[in-house]
Structure formats: structure tokens, C-alpha cells
Enzyme design. Structure first.
Site, mmCIF file in Angstrom:
data_model
loop_
_atom_site.group_PDB
_atom_site.id
_atom_site.type_symbol
_atom_site.label_atom_id
_atom_site.label_comp_id
_atom_site.label_asym_id
_atom_site.label_seq_id
_atom_site.Cartn_x
_atom_site.Cartn_y
_atom_site.Cartn_z
ATOM 1 N N GLU A 177 -1.719 77.340 -12.543
ATOM 2 C CA GLU A 177 -1.907 76.127 -11.740
ATOM 3 C C GLU A 177 -1.569 76.385 -10.281
ATOM 4 O O GLU A 177 -2.180 75.816 -9.380
ATOM 5 C CB GLU A 177 -1.079 74.964 -12.303
ATOM 6 C CG GLU A 177 -1.459 74.540 -13.720
ATOM 7 C CD GLU A 177 -2.952 74.291 -13.916
ATOM 8 O OE1 GLU A 177 -3.642 73.907 -12.954
ATOM 9 O OE2 GLU A 177 -3.449 74.499 -15.049
ATOM 10 N N HIS B 149 -4.586 77.757 -8.602
ATOM 11 C CA HIS B 149 -5.475 76.669 -8.158
ATOM 12 C C HIS B 149 -4.896 76.029 -6.892
ATOM 13 O O HIS B 149 -5.630 75.677 -5.972
ATOM 14 C CB HIS B 149 -5.550 75.573 -9.231
ATOM 15 C CG HIS B 149 -6.443 75.894 -10.396
ATOM 16 N ND1 HIS B 149 -7.742 76.310 -10.256
ATOM 17 C CD2 HIS B 149 -6.225 75.800 -11.740
ATOM 18 C CE1 HIS B 149 -8.284 76.477 -11.471
ATOM 19 N NE2 HIS B 149 -7.377 76.183 -12.379
ATOM 20 N N HIS C 253 -5.725 77.875 -3.871
ATOM 21 C CA HIS C 253 -7.134 77.661 -3.518
ATOM 22 C C HIS C 253 -7.259 76.415 -2.631
ATOM 23 O O HIS C 253 -8.060 76.368 -1.707
ATOM 24 C CB HIS C 253 -7.945 77.487 -4.807
ATOM 25 C CG HIS C 253 -9.401 77.811 -4.691
ATOM 26 N ND1 HIS C 253 -10.268 77.588 -5.731
ATOM 27 C CD2 HIS C 253 -10.141 78.322 -3.687
ATOM 28 C CE1 HIS C 253 -11.490 77.957 -5.357
ATOM 29 N NE2 HIS C 253 -11.429 78.402 -4.121
#
Ligand SMILES: [Zn+2]
Length: 690
Positions: A475, A478, A481
Site C-alpha cells: 500500500e 501505491h 505513486h
């Protein structure tokens, strides 16, 4: 006449005076949402109307960029609302969610099917070569055109009308599906008496006590149907009767014939998806869905899944025989059942690798693993983290860190909401309260990670299992990102990429978590501060490939059933259970293993359309992440600065502003090599059995 009571302004509709303009959660009440959404819909509709009726000749700025600028209030209100819906809901919020999902569909339908607006976009798209656009502008124009085209903007009026009805109904069904699942998860619990706790670690029992206390049963211990609870119990408890009970409840979520049953919901969703795909001119929903992905076609997806399925199944069958042998040796006079697999696999792992999760958990405290995740990001990308106590949060357990770049400039805020609780749906996810963009000045993102880890006992830290630690890094990948995003346009920001690309940054980040360089530094005993002993570290690393046949079979079967649901005529799955059984039989699913997500609990593909015909995406991304990490290994340094810079510039910061295949090749210098995935899972050497 009654006097109008003096009301304070709706906190969702005013400028936020908080640090970094973060949502003032303490002031926001459920009743603020509907009026705020109404205002946001009205504002957005007016903005779009102004674009549609702009008398000047359509150009990139007055059409595409103007669309990017529209809907700010709607984004702001939605982000806060959906964060609460998934991470901290209550009956009032869930009731509003039903209303909002319908209103949302009603709001977007006329925009996405607006013929005049679409006419302007088509005109620009046709003339795109002459518009002198930057690469990012060109990408945005193409994405905008594709989005409208695929939503049905080019259809006849009759078809559009039907499409709008379908979208509204699908929105309602998706919400029902997730509410049902949450309902079944919340309703069920099993009390653990003293005699039921054999084999369970202290930290597990502590978490079970915390769960009981949260439900007003202080002094008792219960387990719920959160995945962490259920899977850990199945792995640790020698009580075959209780394992059976937990297992059956876990795989029956949404399939209990009660008010939360999802079977009918699935049938209707599949029929409507098929109808919408046909209206848009595609033979199947999967064909429609996959056209806008890296994979492009159902055949390409099936090709990858079948390639992995064969060796994974063979490995699982060989493992099954070994587990059965173990049962017989113990004098167990029974055939391995699905609720036995995890328990005996864990025993076998302990026997073979002399390793069990409980031995390593004291070294994997949540705080140490957060520190490890942050440190890797500092070494790779130069960003630093410092905790902020002054940022409003939606629950007292949520922590916030300020993220700064190499020069010390503010880059993002990162919210971590790590512990399981009844108001949170199961699973782990990343989302945002605000996305990065530079359209009208620098906007720094507000990024969220939500997990469902068990809390530590009173005064003790939360100790993670190896899987939990991996989830944390996933996570956080992510999250990076979103935090490292560096694009101009909001709709291209961060994770706004193809679904089969979006797991690359997250899965790639998992690789650092299991590296000795990282574990030696951060896996320290929570009481003594001792580093992870070398032999335990080596056994931990060796054990990673253990039981990969099972894990891969669980996953690939789910992905194949998802693909079949959306490839075969919807009429074929009118009896969802029969369809599931038939498909599993077709691929030779080992009877002792269930899909990772049975249909009635397959939120990925039924709570919305994001992963519909798209569950394979994790594996598609894994082909890339396994191959991508090789770039660091080849450089001989998992923090190699030059490779890290390319990773930042080509993958983590580009969001949806470049074509994903081009982005990957720019980073790696070539296309991904698919065997890396099988090698990482230890499935390249197919066992002899079956
Ligand atoms: Zn993910």
C-alpha cells in the site's frame, strides 16, 4: 412564523483553514454531505454547461483544459465522503451512500453523454496532429476522447437513454454488494473461550480481546471475519472443529441466503454489463473492458493466466499429497479438507524451514516496518517523513506524516490508518483526499493508506505477520505513486493509470521489504531491540517461496472465473454457485482450495467496475514488477541511484501522462521478461506430480 435557527456554515462548502487545507474532520457531520453534494453537482453542471456553450471555436484550452478545471468541489466532497464510507462508516453514512451513488450516476450520465460537448472533443481529436500539443496535452486529449467515447457519448439518443438507466442501476447494485458484504462481516463473530485458544499467539489473543471490547464485550475474546483474523486462526488453531466453523463462515460471506445475500445482485450486474457492452458495439463485457488496458484482449489475459495456472496447480497438488502424508503420519484418519490446508502447510513449513510466523512477529512491529518503508523511500527517492500531530483525522488511530523532497520542500501529507475496527471494511487500500496537479499552481497531494492490522495488547505494539508487513509495503508503494506524482493535469495524476499497470508501483515496492539489507536494519525485537538473528532471517527468506502453489491457485482461479463471468453470455451465470462450480471443475481446481474471493465476496469485481474482468491485473503487473526489480539486482545495489532515478522519472512520477508500455520500456530498456514471475514464485521447476 418560526425563526430560522442560526446555523454554522457547512464545513464542506467553505475554504478549509486547517494546515495544508486538509479536511476538518471533527467539524464534518453526516448531515453535511447531501447538501454539499447537491451544491457540488450544481457547480459542476454549470461549469460543464459553460464549456459546452462556449461560443468561441473549440480549442484545447477552452475544452479539454476547462474540463480538467471543472468539478473541484465535487472532487473535494467525494474524497472525504468515500474515505469515511470505507474506513470509518456508520449507519447514517451508509444510508447516505445509497443516495449518493444514485445521484452520482444521474449527475455523470448527462455529462458523459453530452453530444455537443463530445462534438468539441471529437473535433479536437481529429485535428490533434495540427494542434501543437505537448506530449502530456496529447495524452490528455486522447484519454479524454477515449473516456467519452467508451461511456457512450457517440451513441444514438435511444441507446444513451438505456445506457443512463443501466449506469444508475449498476451504481445502486455495486453499493448494495459492498453493504451486504460489510453486513455479513459485521454480523458474524466467534467467541474464544480459554479452551479455544490453544496454538494462538499472545498477540492474536490480545487482538481478539480488543475486538471483543470494541463490540461491547469487554473481558471476552472474539474473532471476526476480517481476513487477517480468519487466516491467522486457520493457520494456528489445532482445533479442527473450530477451523471448519471459521472457514465455512469466511467463504460464505454474501452467500448465506439472508438479507445480505449477493447472488441476485451478481446476476443482475452481469446482465447489465453485457447489455452495456453490446450497446457500445462489443461482443462481451470483457472485450469492452480490456480494450482500454495494457493486455488489450481477453485472449491475452487468458494466455498469461493459463501459463501460470499449469505449474501452480501441479505444485499445489504435490503439496496436497505432502500435507496428506503429514496427517497420516500423525495418525489422523481424515482426508485433508479446505480448513486444514493452512494449518498443515504452516506445520510443514515449520518442519521443513524450521520457521513459523510467530517467531518473526516480535521483530516486525508496525512502527519498525513503517520506519523501514519510509527509509527505503528516502534512500530511493530522497523524500523524508516527519510526523504531524496537528492535522485533523477521521479516527484517533490515524497518523499523519509530512513528506518533504530532497530540498526540504513540502511534497505531500501521508495518512496511515492501520488498525482493524468494525467501522472499516476489510482489506487494505490506498486512496487520496487530494491529488497532485500543477494546472493552476502546485497542488500537493493528501495520500491515505488504510490497513486492517490487529492492534497490540494494552501497552504493547502491534506486531505484524510477514504477510501484513508485505501489505504495508504494498500500500505504501501505491502511496508513493500518489505522493511522487509530478503531472500538470489532475485526471492524469498518480494512480490514474490502467488497472493492469497500477499494481506495478505497489508490488515492486514489496521487493524491498523482503531484502536482508532492509530486514537487518529494521526488523528489531520490539522488547530487546535485538536485530533479527541471521539464521531466522535466512529461514524467513527461504520460507517465502513456500506454499506458493496454493497462493497462486487461489489467485489465478479467481482471475479466471472473473474473466469467464465477463466473457460468457450473462445467461450462463444465472445460477452463480453452479457457474462457479462448473468453471472450477473445468480448470481442475484442487478440491482442498477455494478461490481467494468467491463470487459473493468478490468486491474487486462487483462493488464497482474498476477490477471487473480485471482481477488478472495483479498478475499482469507482477510480470513487470518481478522483472523491474531485476534492474536493481543487476546494478548490484537495491538502492542504486541511477536506477532509482529512472524508476522515479519513468514510473512513479509520471501518473497517466505517458503510455504505460513506453514508460516501462523507458525504465527497463526493454519489454518485461515473463519468466521472472514464475521464478519469483518458485514455480519454474514444475514438480513431477500430476
Ligand atoms: Zn494494490
Amino acid at each position: 412564523m418560526s425563526e430560522t435557527p442560526a446555523t454554522s456554515p457547512n464545513p464542506l462548502l467553505v475554504a478549509w483553514q486547517t494546515p495544508h487545507q486538509t479536511p476538518p474532520f471533527a467539524e464534518i457531520e453526516p448531515e453535511h454531505f447531501l447538501p454539499a453534494f447537491e451544491q457540488a453537482f450544481a457547480d459542476h453542471a454549470a461549469e460543464v454547461n459553460a464549456i459546452t456553450h462556449d461560443p468561441t471555436v473549440p480549442d484545447f484550452d477552452n475544452t479539454v483544459t476547462a474540463l480538467e478545471r471543472s468539478g473541484r468541489l465535487l472532487n473535494k466532497v467525494s474524497a472525504v465522503f468515500y474515505d469515511l464510507v470505507s474506513a470509518h462508516s456508520n449507519p447514517a453514512i451508509l444510508e447516505i451512500d445509497k443516495e449518493v451513488s444514485l445521484r452520482m450516476a444521474r449527475h455523470w450520465n448527462p455529462i458523459m453523454m453530452n453530444a455537443v460537448l463530445f462534438g468539441r472533443i471529437v473535433l479536437l481529436h481529429e485535428n490533434r496532429a495540427t494542434l501543437n500539443l505537448t506530449p502530456e496535452q496529447m495524452r490528455l486529449l486522447e484519454r479524454t476522447y477515449t473516456r467519452f467515447h467508451r461511456a457512450g457519448a457517440g451513441l444514438s439518443e435511444d441507446a444513451k437513454k438505456r445506457m443512463a438507466e443501466i449506469n444508475e442501476r449498476l451504481a445502486h447494485l455495486g453499493t448494495s454488494f459492498s453493504h451486504h458484504l460489510l453486513g455479513d462481516e459485521q454480523d458474524w463473530f466467534m467467541e474464544l473461550g480459554e479452551e479455544d485458544r490453544e496454538g494462538l499467539s499472545d498477540s492474536f489473543v490480545a487482538a481478539a480481546k480488543a475486538a471483543a471490547e470494541e463490540r461491547g464485550m469487554a473481558g471476552k475474546a472474539i474473532i471476526t471475519l476480517s481476513r487477517t483474523f480468519a487466516e491467522t486462526f486457520l493457520k494456528s488453531s489445532p482445533r479442527r472443529d473450530l477451523r471448519e466453523k471459521v472457514y465455512k463462515a469466511f467463504i460464505a460471506r454474501g452467500d448465506n441466503g439472508n438479507a445480505n445475500d449477493n447472488n441476485e445482485v451478481i446476476v443482475e450486474i452481469l446482465a447489465l454489463r453485457e447489455e452495456s457492452a453490446k450497446l457500445l458495439g462489443y461482443p462481451t463485457y470483457a472485450a469492452y473492458r480490456l480494450e482500454d488496458s495494457m493486455a488489450k484482449t481477453p485472449e491475452a489475459v487468458r494466455g498469461l493466466l493459463e501459463r501460470v495456472w499449469k505449474p501452480a496447480r501441479a505444485r499445489a497438488l504435490a503439496d496436497r499429497d505432502e500435507l496428506q502424508g503429514m496427517i497420516s503420519e500423525e495418525g489422523g484418519n481424515f482426508a485433508l479438507a479446505p480448513w486444514d490446508w493452512r494449518y498443515y502447510a504452516e506445520k510443514l513449513r515449520q518442519a521443513k524451514a524450521n520457521f513459523d510466523d510467530a517467531a518473526i512477529k516480535p521483530y516486525l512491529s508496525l512502527d519498525h516496518m513503517i520506519e523501514a518503508a519510509f527509509d527505503c523511500a528516502t534512500r530511493l527517492f530522497g523524500i523524508t517523513f516527519s510526523e504531524r500531530k496537528d492535522i485533523p483525522v477521521w479516527h484517533p488511530d490515524v497518523r499523519v506524516w509530512e513528506v518533504r523532497d530532497r530540498e526540504g520542500k513540502h511534497k505531500a501529507l501521508f495518512y496511515g490508518d492501520y488498525f482493524a475496527r468494525a467501522s472499516k471494511r476489510s482489506g487494505a487500500w490506498m486512496t487520496s483526499l487530494r491529488d497532485q496537479q500543477r494546472l493552476d499552481g502546485e497542488i500537493a497531494p493528501l495520500i491515505i493508506n488504510v490497513c486492517n492490522f490487529a492492534k497490540g495488547a494494552e501497552g504493547e505494539p502491534s506486531l505484524l505477520s510477514p504477510d501484513d508487513a508485505r501489505t504495508l509495503f504494498h500500500e505504501f508503494g501505491h502511496g508513493l505513486h500518489g505522493m511522487l506524482s509530478n503531472v500538470l493535469f489532475p485526471s492524469l495524476s498518480g494512480t490514474s493509470v490502467f488497472t493492469d499497470f497500477v499494481e506495478l508501483p505497489s508490488q515492486l515496492y514489496e521487493h524491498w521489504q523482503e531484502r536482508p539489507e532492509v530486514l537487518q536494519k529494521f526488523a528489531r525485537h520490539y522488547q530487546t531491540g535485538e536485530p533479527l538473528p541471521e539464521d531466522l532471517l535466512q529461514r524467513f527468506l527461504a520460507a517465502r517461496k513456500f506454499n506458493q502453489g496454493f497462493a497462486t491457485v487461489e489467485f489465478v482461479s479467481s482471475a479466471l472465473v472473473d474473466l469467464e463471468f465477463h466473457t460468457q453470455p450473462a445467461a450462463a451465470s444465472r445460477d452463480v454457485r453452479a457457474f462457479e462450480q462448473a468453471e472450477l471443475k473445468k480448470i481442475g481446481m484442487p478440491e482442498e482450495i477455494a478461490m481467494r474471493h468467491r463470487p459473493t465476496q468478490f468486491g474487486h469485481i462487483f462493488t464497482g467496475d474498476h477490477y471487473a474482468a480485471g482481477y488478472y491485473s495483479y498478475m499482469w503487473s507482477e510480470v513487470m514488477d518481478a522483472d523491474a526489480f531485476g534492474a536493481f539486482e543487476e546494478a548490484g545495489n537495491i538502492f542504486d541511484p541511477a536506477t532509482a532515478k529512472r524508476l522515479h522519472d519513468d514510473i512513479y512520477s509520471t501518473g497517466g501522462s505517458v503510455d504505460p508500455e513506453a514508460a516501462y520500456v523507458a525504465f527497463r530498456g526493454r519489454e518485461p521478461e515473463p519468466d521472472a514471475l514464475l521464478r519469483r514464485r518458485g514455480l519454474l521447476e514444475t514438480p513431477e506430480a500430476a
